[in-house]
Design a protein around this motif. Structure first.
Motif, mmCIF file in Angstrom:
data_model
loop_
_atom_site.group_PDB
_atom_site.id
_atom_site.type_symbol
_atom_site.label_atom_id
_atom_site.label_comp_id
_atom_site.label_asym_id
_atom_site.label_seq_id
_atom_site.Cartn_x
_atom_site.Cartn_y
_atom_site.Cartn_z
ATOM 1 N N ARG A 102 22.040 -18.637 -3.364
ATOM 2 C CA ARG A 102 21.526 -19.542 -2.330
ATOM 3 C C ARG A 102 21.107 -20.875 -2.942
ATOM 4 O O ARG A 102 21.263 -21.926 -2.304
ATOM 5 N N LEU A 159 22.072 -24.515 -1.603
ATOM 6 C CA LEU A 159 21.102 -25.564 -1.290
ATOM 7 C C LEU A 159 21.390 -26.837 -2.077
ATOM 8 O O LEU A 159 21.215 -27.949 -1.556
ATOM 9 N N ASP A 160 21.841 -26.691 -3.321
ATOM 10 C CA ASP A 160 22.215 -27.868 -4.106
ATOM 11 C C ASP A 160 23.371 -28.608 -3.439
ATOM 12 O O ASP A 160 23.377 -29.846 -3.353
ATOM 13 N N ASP A 193 15.765 -25.089 9.765
ATOM 14 C CA ASP A 193 16.340 -24.293 8.678
ATOM 15 C C ASP A 193 16.668 -22.914 9.242
ATOM 16 O O ASP A 193 15.764 -22.099 9.476
ATOM 17 N N SER A 252 16.056 -18.946 6.674
ATOM 18 C CA SER A 252 15.191 -19.678 5.737
ATOM 19 C C SER A 252 14.956 -18.960 4.417
ATOM 20 O O SER A 252 14.538 -19.585 3.446
ATOM 21 N N PHE A 277 14.653 -24.457 1.048
ATOM 22 C CA PHE A 277 15.135 -25.781 1.449
ATOM 23 C C PHE A 277 13.947 -26.698 1.681
ATOM 24 O O PHE A 277 13.047 -26.396 2.474
ATOM 25 N N ALA A 313 21.819 -21.942 5.060
ATOM 26 C CA ALA A 313 22.394 -21.564 3.764
ATOM 27 C C ALA A 313 22.323 -20.062 3.557
ATOM 28 O O ALA A 313 21.241 -19.487 3.508
#
Length: 276
Positions: free
Chosen positions: A30, A34-35, A53, A56, A61, A105
């Motif tokens: 994850r 997120l990157d 989000d 989550s 994030f 994500a």
């Protein structure tokens, strides 16, 4: 009549609650998502003030300074840890037009109604709002899939989830009503000493199978799968596993957005350009 669920919603919540306790030790997949989302968000030359989000996890994030964020997770423990609400992605409890950026994500590959979830995400956006998502896509964990398939060759059983490929992801964005849809892939390679270390990671990231139609795995079949998995080891003794991360970008429609040119609106013919 509604189609039956692919995934067991109650089991999914339980698996996410189990993973929440030690997620920080298994969050690398994850984190990569997120990157990628952060990189894509950084290319947008406008500010967003209200984020949602979806999925989550532990709240990893981070919105830009000064922005507000609401969070949702299917697991009670993750929802509590992130300061969000518990709920399913295809049953969002938020008002239409409440946000100008929605991110997700690591969860869309475990949602029963993906088209519905995407449509709800779009509805939660204001006009010209941005949607950014990432999830495990088709072609991921090929060695794991092959190991289970060979271990149960005589009586094959679905052990892994169906996966969405990048082309289908783009089609789903358009079907949900997003403007300017883009879907692309980034590949992550991971090395494992054995099958059980991979399973440990999958459990820790709430990524084990949650199929509604599932069957017990015998010890004998698991042992055969472990042998097949080990046979794929490279010279360093580690088994390389591949994860295809699909990133999706789309915008809530707005009159200010660029429109595709009308057919026949070109000012020069193709024939006139040949030989230039």
């Amino acid at each position: 009549m509604a189609a039956p669920d692919i995934f067991d919603r109650a089991l999914r919540r339980a698996r996410r609650d189990r993973a929440a306790r030690g997620f920080a030790s298994h969050d690398f997949l994850r984190a990569a998502m997120l990157d990628g989302i952060a990189d894509r968000l950084a290319t947008v030359t406008r500010d967003f003030t209200d984020f949602l989000d979806i999925g989550s996890f532990d709240g990893g994030f981070a919105p830009p300074p000064g922005a507000r964020i609401a969070r949702l997770d299917a697991g009670r423990s993750f929802a509590k840890a992130s300061g969000g609400v518990q709920g399913d992605e295809d049953r969002l409890p938020f008002a239409d037009g409440a946000f100008d950026c929605v991110v997700s994500a690591g969860v869309l590959d475990q949602v029963n109604d993906v088209p519905g979830a995407l449509a709800l995400a779009r509805r939660a956006l204001r006009p010209d709002g941005l949607f950014l998502a990432a999830f495990v896509g088709a072609g991921s964990f090929p060695t794991l899939r092959r190991a289970f398939a060979e271990a149960e060759r005589e009586r094959p059983v679905a052990r892994t989830h169906p996966q969405i490929d990048v082309r289908s992801a783009g089609d789903l964005l358009m079907r949900a009503g997003f403007a300017l849809p883009v879907a692309d892939i980034e590949t992550l390679d991971i090395g494992y000493p054995d099958l059980f270390r991979l399973i440990e990671d999958l459990r820790g990231m709430a990524g084990t199978a949650i199929l509604a139609d599932r069957h017990p795995l015998s010890r004998e079949a698991l042992a055969r799968a472990a042998t097949v998995f080990a046979d794929a080891a490279g010279p360093d003794g580690r088994i390389r596993e591949r994860v295809e991360i699909i990133f999706c970008t789309g915008w809530s429609p707005d009159p200010s957005q660029p429109k595709p040119a009308r057919p026949g609106s070109a000012t020069a013919s193709l024939a006139s350009q040949i030989g230039r």
